[in-house]
Design a protein around this motif. Structure first.
Motif, PDB file in Angstrom:
ATOM      1  N   GLU A  99      15.035  15.913  28.733  1.00 23.05           N
ATOM      2  CA  GLU A  99      15.487  15.067  29.705  1.00 23.05           C
ATOM      3  C   GLU A  99      15.599  13.517  29.330  1.00 23.05           C
ATOM      4  O   GLU A  99      16.305  13.091  30.567  1.00 23.05           O
ATOM      5  N   ASN A 100      15.525  13.065  28.378  1.00 25.66           N
ATOM      6  CA  ASN A 100      15.753  11.736  28.128  1.00 25.66           C
ATOM      7  C   ASN A 100      16.983  11.491  27.358  1.00 25.66           C
ATOM      8  O   ASN A 100      17.086  10.576  26.805  1.00 25.66           O
ATOM      9  N   THR A 101      17.785  12.305  27.434  1.00 27.60           N
ATOM     10  CA  THR A 101      19.192  12.379  26.520  1.00 27.60           C
ATOM     11  C   THR A 101      20.386  12.279  27.430  1.00 27.60           C
ATOM     12  O   THR A 101      20.313  13.390  28.155  1.00 27.60           O
ATOM     13  N   ARG A 102      21.184  11.811  27.129  1.00 27.15           N
ATOM     14  CA  ARG A 102      22.375  11.728  28.015  1.00 27.15           C
ATOM     15  C   ARG A 102      23.500  12.536  27.188  1.00 27.15           C
ATOM     16  O   ARG A 102      24.387  13.091  28.122  1.00 27.15           O
ATOM     17  N   PHE A 103      23.793  12.886  25.772  1.00 28.36           N
ATOM     18  CA  PHE A 103      24.339  13.926  25.050  1.00 28.36           C
ATOM     19  C   PHE A 103      23.620  14.532  24.119  1.00 28.36           C
ATOM     20  O   PHE A 103      22.846  13.940  23.417  1.00 28.36           O
ATOM     21  N   THR A 104      23.962  15.905  24.176  1.00 30.60           N
ATOM     22  CA  THR A 104      23.328  16.632  22.996  1.00 30.60           C
ATOM     23  C   THR A 104      24.363  17.418  22.556  1.00 30.60           C
ATOM     24  O   THR A 104      25.195  17.853  23.186  1.00 30.60           O
ATOM     25  N   SER A 105      24.103  17.656  21.303  1.00 34.82           N
ATOM     26  CA  SER A 105      24.880  18.590  20.618  1.00 34.82           C
ATOM     27  C   SER A 105      24.184  19.941  20.586  1.00 34.82           C
ATOM     28  O   SER A 105      23.091  20.008  20.568  1.00 34.82           O
ATOM     29  N   HIS A 106      24.786  20.907  20.201  1.00 36.38           N
ATOM     30  CA  HIS A 106      24.305  22.405  20.216  1.00 36.38           C
ATOM     31  C   HIS A 106      25.020  23.013  18.885  1.00 36.38           C
ATOM     32  O   HIS A 106      26.026  23.334  18.790  1.00 36.38           O
TER      33      HIS A 106
END
Length: 188
Positions: free
Chosen positions: A56-63
């Protein structure tokens, strides 16, 4: 539950028990089993911040495409492994991200073995390896939103042997490598 102690708290002579979820424990047990073999290299891909607090606290995430890489020096075989663990009798497809399927499929076109380790936390700790090609075939044919051990048995899975230690499991990684290399030679 596995006990982990914070070094800072131990310095202050306090002990805090932190519970690890069962899926992470499966990953840890696998890593510990691999690391006992001198001719096998293990690398755990880092989880990003989205893996924690529901992202919830991230704007960009990698997978990541998978959880870990394993290299057997003797056979010169590289494995890209995504690990899934369930307490239930089936694994919902919603547990597997589309990018994992797509990227493992792309990776499998090279000289490596890509696939899933499925762990059913049953009395027997049933664990299976399935190559991504067989997974894709199974998903296209079963027409369900989840799959179980019976489904897996129809699609060239390799049973991964394990034994219970006091609390956690040890996996027979040497036999896993032997079995998957044999299956790989037959399927090529």
């Amino acid at each position: 539950m596995t006990e982990h102690y914070s070094p800072a708290l131990l310095y202050r002579k306090e002990v805090v028990l932190i519970a690890i979820n069962a899926g992470k424990q499966f990953e840890t047990d696998w890593k510990n089993s691999v690391n006992k073999l001198p001719d096998v290299w293990y690398y755990r891909l880092k989880d990003n911040a989205a893996s924690f607090a529901s992202g919830e606290n991230t704007r960009f995430t990698s997978h990541n495409m998978c959880d870990c890489l394993v290299l057997d020096d003797k056979s010169k075989t590289l494995y890209c492994l995504e690990q899934k663990s369930t307490k239930g009798t089936s694994i919902p497809l919603s547990m597997i991200r589309k990018n994992q399927i797509d990227e493992l499929t792309d990776a499998s076109e090279h000289n490596l073995i890509a696939g899933f380790l499925f762990n059913f936390r049953t009395k027997n700790n049933d664990t299976y390896f399935m190559r991504i090609q067989e997974f894709n075939k199974m998903i296209s044919e079963i027409g369900k939103k989840s799959f179980n051990q019976k489904d897996l048995s129809k699609y060239n899975t390799v049973r991964v042997q394990s034994r219970i230690k006091k609390v956690n499991y040890a996996y027979d990684v040497k036999q896993f490598i032997k079995d998957t290399c044999e299956v790989n030679n037959v399927l090529q």
